[in-house]
Scaffold this active site. Sequence first.
Site, PDB file in Angstrom:
ATOM      1  N   ARG A   1      31.212  38.661  56.746  1.00  0.00           N
ATOM      2  CA  ARG A   1      31.711  37.171  56.529  1.00  0.00           C
ATOM      3  C   ARG A   1      31.883  35.894  57.291  1.00  0.00           C
ATOM      4  O   ARG A   1      31.567  34.696  57.432  1.00  0.00           O
ATOM      5  CB  ARG A   1      32.318  36.554  55.030  1.00  0.00           C
ATOM      6  CG  ARG A   1      31.688  37.607  54.043  1.00  0.00           C
ATOM      7  CD  ARG A   1      30.522  36.700  53.506  1.00  0.00           C
ATOM      8  NE  ARG A   1      29.518  37.450  52.434  1.00  0.00           N
ATOM      9  CZ  ARG A   1      29.899  37.580  51.200  1.00  0.00           C
ATOM     10  NH1 ARG A   1      31.240  36.770  50.396  1.00  0.00           N
ATOM     11  NH2 ARG A   1      28.940  37.717  50.002  1.00  0.00           N
TER      12      ARG A   1
ATOM     13  N   GLU B   1      36.171  34.629  53.264  1.00  0.00           N
ATOM     14  CA  GLU B   1      36.300  35.202  54.556  1.00  0.00           C
ATOM     15  C   GLU B   1      35.907  33.883  54.749  1.00  0.00           C
ATOM     16  O   GLU B   1      37.039  34.087  55.905  1.00  0.00           O
ATOM     17  CB  GLU B   1      36.021  36.701  54.160  1.00  0.00           C
ATOM     18  CG  GLU B   1      36.308  37.232  53.712  1.00  0.00           C
ATOM     19  CD  GLU B   1      35.538  38.072  52.010  1.00  0.00           C
ATOM     20  OE1 GLU B   1      35.160  36.467  52.155  1.00  0.00           O
ATOM     21  OE2 GLU B   1      36.000  38.224  51.166  1.00  0.00           O
TER      22      GLU B   1
ATOM     23  N   LYS C   1      39.509  43.175  31.043  1.00  0.00           N
ATOM     24  CA  LYS C   1      39.050  44.613  31.974  1.00  0.00           C
ATOM     25  C   LYS C   1      40.336  45.122  31.877  1.00  0.00           C
ATOM     26  O   LYS C   1      41.432  45.616  31.398  1.00  0.00           O
ATOM     27  CB  LYS C   1      39.826  43.430  33.697  1.00  0.00           C
ATOM     28  CG  LYS C   1      39.758  44.200  34.462  1.00  0.00           C
ATOM     29  CD  LYS C   1      39.788  43.214  36.160  1.00  0.00           C
ATOM     30  CE  LYS C   1      38.979  44.643  37.551  1.00  0.00           C
ATOM     31  NZ  LYS C   1      39.097  43.179  38.297  1.00  0.00           N
TER      32      LYS C   1
HETATM   33  C1  LIG Z   1      33.012  39.508  50.340  1.00  0.00           C
HETATM   34  C2  LIG Z   1      33.661  40.462  49.343  1.00  0.00           C
HETATM   35  N1  LIG Z   1      35.462  40.136  49.984  1.00  0.00           N
HETATM   36  C3  LIG Z   1      35.850  41.534  49.282  1.00  0.00           C
HETATM   37  C4  LIG Z   1      34.943  41.926  48.056  1.00  0.00           C
HETATM   38  C5  LIG Z   1      36.038  42.990  47.149  1.00  0.00           C
HETATM   39  N2  LIG Z   1      36.335  42.862  45.537  1.00  0.00           N
HETATM   40  C6  LIG Z   1      34.840  43.604  45.342  1.00  0.00           C
HETATM   41  S1  LIG Z   1      35.549  43.351  43.525  1.00  0.00           S
HETATM   42  C7  LIG Z   1      36.376  41.533  44.028  1.00  0.00           C
HETATM   43  C8  LIG Z   1      36.823  40.455  42.395  1.00  0.00           C
HETATM   44  C9  LIG Z   1      36.516  40.694  42.049  1.00  0.00           C
HETATM   45  O1  LIG Z   1      36.337  40.202  40.734  1.00  0.00           O
HETATM   46  P1  LIG Z   1      35.464  39.287  39.220  1.00  0.00           P
HETATM   47  O2  LIG Z   1      34.367  38.872  40.270  1.00  0.00           O
HETATM   48  O3  LIG Z   1      36.314  38.590  38.675  1.00  0.00           O
HETATM   49  O4  LIG Z   1      35.188  40.901  38.967  1.00  0.00           O
HETATM   50  P2  LIG Z   1      36.113  41.566  38.001  1.00  0.00           P
HETATM   51  O5  LIG Z   1      36.267  42.745  38.527  1.00  0.00           O
HETATM   52  O6  LIG Z   1      37.455  41.481  37.568  1.00  0.00           O
HETATM   53  O7  LIG Z   1      35.195  42.099  36.383  1.00  0.00           O
HETATM   54  C10 LIG Z   1      37.014  41.942  45.200  1.00  0.00           C
HETATM   55  C11 LIG Z   1      37.903  40.956  46.225  1.00  0.00           C
HETATM   56  C12 LIG Z   1      33.959  42.384  47.888  1.00  0.00           C
HETATM   57  N3  LIG Z   1      33.292  42.727  47.320  1.00  0.00           N
HETATM   58  N4  LIG Z   1      33.234  40.859  48.964  1.00  0.00           N
HETATM   59 MG   LIG Z   2      37.845  39.232  37.221  1.00  0.00          MG
END
Ligand SMILES: Cc1ncc(C[n+]2csc(CCOP(=O)(O)OP(=O)(O)O)c2C)c(N)n1
Ligand SMILES: [Mg+2]
Length: 625
Positions: A395, A367, A284
Site C-alpha cells: 500500500r 499503511e 467479536k
Molecule cells: C491493508 C491491510 N492492513 C492490515 C490488514 C490486517 N488485518 C486484517 S483484519 C484486521 C482488523 C480488521 O478489523 P475490523 O475491520 O474491525 O474487523 P473485525 O476483525 O473486528 O471483524 C487487520 C488489521 C489487512 N488485512 N489489510
Molecule cells: Mg472490528
Amino acid sequence: MGDYELLSKIKSPADVKRLDEKDLAKLCSEIREKLIETVSLNGGHLSPNLGVVELTVALHRTFNLPKDSIVWDVGHQSYTHKLLTGRFDDFYTLRQKGGISGFPKRSESKYDDFNTGHSSTSISAAYGIARAKMLSGDQSHTVAVIGDGSFTGGLAFEAMNNAGRFKKNFIVILNDNKMSISKNVGAFPRYLTTVRIQPWYIRVKKNTEKVLSKIPLFGRPISAFLRRSKSKIKNLVYKNTLFDCFGFTYIGPIDGHDIPELENALSAAKKINSPVLLHVVTKKGKGYLPAEENPGTFHGIGKFDIDSGEPISSHKGFSAEFGNTLCELAEKDKKICAITAAMAKGTGLEKFSIYHKERFFDVGIAEEHAVTFACGLASKGMRPVFAVYSTFLQRSYDQIIHDAAMSGLHIVLAIDRAGIVGDDGETHQGVFDVSMLNSIPNVTIFSPTYFDGLKCALNSAIYVCNNVAAVRYPRGGELYKPDDFGEESITYDIYGNKDCGKLIITYGRLFSYACKAKEMLAEKGIEVCILKLCKIKPIDPSAFDFATEFNTVWFFEEGIKTGSVARNFGDALLARQFNGCYHIKTIGDKFVKQMSVSEALHMLKLDAEGMADVVLEDLDRIGNR
Ligand SMILES: Cc1ncc(C[n+]2csc(CCOP(=O)(O)OP(=O)(O)O)c2C)c(N)n1
Ligand SMILES: [Mg+2]
Ligand SMILES: CC(=O)[C@@H](O)[C@H](O)COP(=O)(O)O
C-alpha cells in the site's frame, strides 16, 4: 463433532430463507460449532467469524444472492457466508491446498462477488458494482460489509466521499465490534462510542419525521422542505452523524445478534433510494468463551484445543525477536519510535507499546499514512521504525518513493511475513516487497536468515544507514543452521569450498534449505559452495567478483522474478564478462495460492529437494555432472 441437522441441509441461500424463524437460533449455534471445529483443526480467523453469524444469516434472508451483491471487507469474516452458499460439505478443506479459501474468491463461488484480503476496499468495490448495475439497468441491491477497524483505512473514507452522491439504493453495513485485531484506536472508534450510546437516535428521527410530515409549509409537509434545506435548523431537527454528512442515511445502532431486528433494519435500508449506512453492533468471538475473552488471540489462530482454547503449537518467531530487540534499543535511545498499522500483535510490538507508550504509534489500518508519518518524525530527528507485513507494505509504494527516498529521509521498515506465508494464500504472500523496493533509489534492504542476523541488520538499519532501510524476515522462526556455519555477516557469507566450481546464491530463510540441498548433493558426489547474501540492496561488489570465479551459478529466491535480486545479480555478472552458466529459480511472475509454507516451497522447487533437483537437472542438461 456436531450432527449439523439444519446446517448440513442448507445448499443455497434459498434454504436459509425457507427456515422458520424459530429454527434460526439452532442454525446459528450449529454454524458456530462448525466454525470452532474447523478452525481448531485447520487454523483460521475465528473471532471475526463468530461475531457475524446472525448478521450473515439475516443478510441471506433479506437479500437475493447471487442477483444482489455482498462485498465482505478483508473477507476474513466470510466463513458463515461460505457455509450458507453451498460450501458446507467442503468446509473441512478450509485454507488447505486446493481447498476452500479463507477469503472470498470469485473463482470459488458465484456467491462471492469480489476478492478481498487487504482491508478497506469493500465500499469502493461495492460502489463500483452498484454504478455498473445502474449503467446496465440492473435493479438489484449492493451491500458492503465493513468492520470498525477496516473503516479506519483511508480508502474507506475516499469511497464514502465518492459514493455519498449516489442517487440509488446502496448499503454499507458497519460491523462495529469495538475491535480491530487489537483494540481499535483513533478518533473514528472514539466517535463510534458516542454514536453507540444513543440507541434512541433513529427512533427520535423517525418520530420527528412523522410529526413534521403532518405540518404544512407553503402547501407541502415541513419535513420535505427541511430535508432539502441547507439551514442550521435542519441539523437541530435531524441530528447529523458523520455518515449523514457524507450523504448516507444513518440507521442504527442495531443489535447484530438479534436476527428479527437485523431483518427489519435491512428491509428498511433496502427501501431507501440513496446510500444508507447501517450501524450494527456485534461481539467479536461471540459464543466461544476463550474467543470472547481474547478476541485478539482468536482473530487469526493456528490449530488449537477446543476445550482449553490453548494453541497446539507455539514457537518463538522472528516477530517476537524483532519486538524484543527494538524494545531494548529504545531503552537506551529515546529517539526510537515504533509505528504499526493496526498490527501490534502480529509484528511483535505489544511489549514496546507497554514499555515505551509515548513513542508507540498505532495509526490504524493506514499503511500509506504510517510511512509519511514516519517521514515527518524522521525530518525532526526521530528514528522511526515502521513494523509492517510485507503484503500490506504494498500500500505504501508511493509514500516510500515520494515522501521518504526522494527526500533522503531515514526511516526503517521492519518487514515481517516476508516470503511465502502459507494458508492465507495469494492476497497475503510477502513476495513483492523486494521487487518493489529494488526499484526505488536510496533504499537499503537486509534479509537475514537467523535471529542474530536480524539483530545485526536492525542495528545497521537504525545506526549505519541514513536513508530508507528495510529489514525483512519471514513468518515463523529460525530454520536449520549447520554446526560449522559461524555468525551471520551483515553483507554476505561464504559457506563451503570456494574452489569447487559450482555456486548457489541465496538469502533469507532459503539459506537453510540451500545448506540441506548442499548435503543432499554431496551424497551424490556433487560439491557446491553457497554465497549467502544478507544485504541484498546494494550488494557488496566483492560478492559479484567472488561469483565470477565459478563455472556454474544458481540463484534461488523466494520472491517474484521481475525486479528480483537474482536478476540484478545476473546483470552485475554480465557487466563483469562472466562466461559461466547462470541459472535463476524464483517464484516466477505469478500469484501463489494457499497451502502450507512447506508445500508451497516444495511446489516452487525452493526447498532442499527442489534446489537439489534443479542443480542436478541443470548439470545434466549442460553435461557438467
Ligand atoms: C491493508 C491491510 N492492513 C492490515 C490488514 C490486517 N488485518 C486484517 S483484519 C484486521 C482488523 C480488521 O478489523 P475490523 O475491520 O474491525 O474487523 P473485525 O476483525 O473486528 O471483524 C487487520 C488489521 C489487512 N488485512 N489489510
Ligand atoms: Mg472490528
Ligand atoms: C486477515 C488478515 O489480514 C490478518 O488477520 C492476517 O491473516 C494475519 O496473518 P498472521 O496470522 O500471519 O498474523
